[in-house]
Design an enzyme around this catalytic site. Sequence first.
Site, PDB file in Angstrom:
ATOM      1  CG  ASP A   1      -3.725  12.214  -5.005  1.00  0.00           C
ATOM      2  OD1 ASP A   1      -3.220  11.161  -4.587  1.00  0.00           O
ATOM      3  OD2 ASP A   1      -3.232  13.340  -4.819  1.00  0.00           O
TER       4      ASP A   1
ATOM      5  CD  GLU B   1      -4.343   8.730  -1.544  1.00  0.00           C
ATOM      6  OE1 GLU B   1      -3.262   8.268  -1.170  1.00  0.00           O
ATOM      7  OE2 GLU B   1      -4.463   9.902  -1.914  1.00  0.00           O
TER       8      GLU B   1
HETATM    9  C1  GLC Z   1      -1.288  10.719  -2.733  1.00  0.00           C
HETATM   10  C2  GLC Z   1      -0.412   9.876  -3.629  1.00  0.00           C
HETATM   11  C3  GLC Z   1       1.030  10.123  -3.300  1.00  0.00           C
HETATM   12  C4  GLC Z   1       1.339  11.589  -3.460  1.00  0.00           C
HETATM   13  C5  GLC Z   1       0.370  12.430  -2.615  1.00  0.00           C
HETATM   14  C6  GLC Z   1       0.493  13.888  -2.916  1.00  0.00           C
HETATM   15  O1  GLC Z   1      -1.201  10.334  -1.403  1.00  0.00           O
HETATM   16  O2  GLC Z   1      -0.756   8.527  -3.510  1.00  0.00           O
HETATM   17  O3  GLC Z   1       1.877   9.354  -4.104  1.00  0.00           O
HETATM   18  O4  GLC Z   1       2.660  11.864  -3.100  1.00  0.00           O
HETATM   19  O5  GLC Z   1      -0.958  12.082  -2.875  1.00  0.00           O
HETATM   20  O6  GLC Z   1      -0.023  14.161  -4.191  1.00  0.00           O
END
Ligand code: GLC
Length: 560
Positions: free
Chosen positions: A208, A250
């Site tokens: 993430d 991500e």
């Molecule tokens: C990522 C997740 C999102 C979250 C963010 C902070 O972008 O997809 O849902 O709020 O991280 O953890």
Amino acid sequence: MKKPASATDPLWYKDAIIYELHVRAFADSNGDGIGDFPGLLARLDYLQDLGVTCIWLLPFFPSPLRDDGYDISNYVDVHPSYGTLNDFKSFLDAAHQRNMQVMIELVINHTSDQHPWFKAARVAPPGSAAREMYVWSTTDQLYKDARIIFTDSEKSNWTWDETAKAYYWHRFFSHQPDLNFDNPAVIEEVLKAMRFWLDMGVDALRLDAIPYLVERDGTSCENLPETHAVIRTIRAAIDADYANRLVLAEANQWPADVRHYFGDGDECHMVFHFPLMPRIYMALRQEDRLPITDIMAQTPAIPDNCQWGLFLRNHDELTLEMVTADERDYMYIAYSTNPRMRVNVGIRRRLAPLLDNNRRRIELLNSLLLSFPGTPILYYGDEIGMGDNIFLGDRNGIRTPMQWNSDRNAGFSKCDPAQLYLPIVMDPIYGYQAINVEAQLSDQSSLLHWTRNMIALRKLFQVFGRGTLSFLNPANRKILAYLRDLKRGDGSHETVLCVANLSRFAQPVSLDLADHSGTEPVEMLGYVPFPTITEASYVLSLAPYSFLWLELQPPSVKPA
Ligand code: GLC
Ligand code: CA
């Protein structure tokens, strides 16, 4: 000896169909209004039947749930609302028995401010080991060039802590302090948490918010070489001890920056294709293939062991950070007439409402998702065309309970409706009486049946997950036409021609397929033979928003 995972092919993720879901949103087994692991386990047959091969679970760890679990207070346990560690293990085993892989979240950029590390850091003396787990400063003027991501709720990436008498750094909500990746102890803790889940047999990890690990003054604090070094450390640790695992990044960045998350095949196996996603919607609304062909032309080649992760929607807003200002304005006007549909720099709507519930548009976009180079990722509920609730806060409107049938609470839970973690969607178009799994299972022409058939079809052709892509360039720009090609082990080719009409009206197209002269196209959904390809232009007409997948078969050898 490396610890095996449930998949036997090291490149399994190239052929996977990933299904993203939140445990709390899927099925509630004990009637407390919150989905849980026993509930999910009981619904595995549904997922297997749909044909998905990998389940991506949104965060299910102990958390104060102020960011839906991305605010973690313990990396190595299960939130009690969702069950126990043993419930998780039972789910994992059951998924593996069905030959499904399981992906979980490794949220390492930040923790919750309720994590024991942060509680200890605040009271520890400056410079101490406990304090140094996070990023502190006596001024909020450092790292000024880092943008704010949650623009609706945060004014600064620094928040003053009265107890610590210092500012702490956070790229997301102020209750999510960033871990300090300049501190080797942080990396050690991250590896420990990672091993905990990989040892249990988890197949894949979504990293993430990975571009933001390390910060340096005078930079955007994104994509820094030091951050890539941390990712390589994580990957090396996995490669040393574990076989057939997947790391998915991500990284919501521009194509050239996104590319670096693959490294030389030594960082992430898979990276979300963030740049492509909004441009699919743009091409559809403009009835012009250019946004798609343009971004694909800018998409760099990736190492052989790597794969793009493709998606139309996910649990976050449809982000518009990585488009130009003009494109952003266009998207807002085209896809979010009501300002309540917007959050941060993006649009918080589900697939079906974004496409005005137009079945042909939904099918068209899914056909691109399933035929573009990469691994498709479906967001739970989109296979039945679920709607959203723009009156809920933050991104909750696209995280409502799965709609199973037309019983109370959509069959999701037996609780008092007031007790549900979020209300069921109830409007006349997308409400659970109209849109639910049970109804669509009994309707042969439902979106659910269509999606299931398409997934099954895609799985028969490895070219989609592993082949090359080349665009054709017909004069009619409302038509997107491309060839996917895979050279098989025996030297023969698996070749598929995809043609998509982005227009709301019927369109003719004339394709130059001289290179494939003599091959015999077979329409793949119906196994219908089309006219043989010749040196002359190949002329097709396409109904509004329709698409064709044609397998180009070598000239048949007619029996004498
Ligand atoms: C990522 C997740 C999102 C979250 C963010 C902070 O972008 O997809 O849902 O709020 O991280 O953890
Ligand atoms: Ca429950």
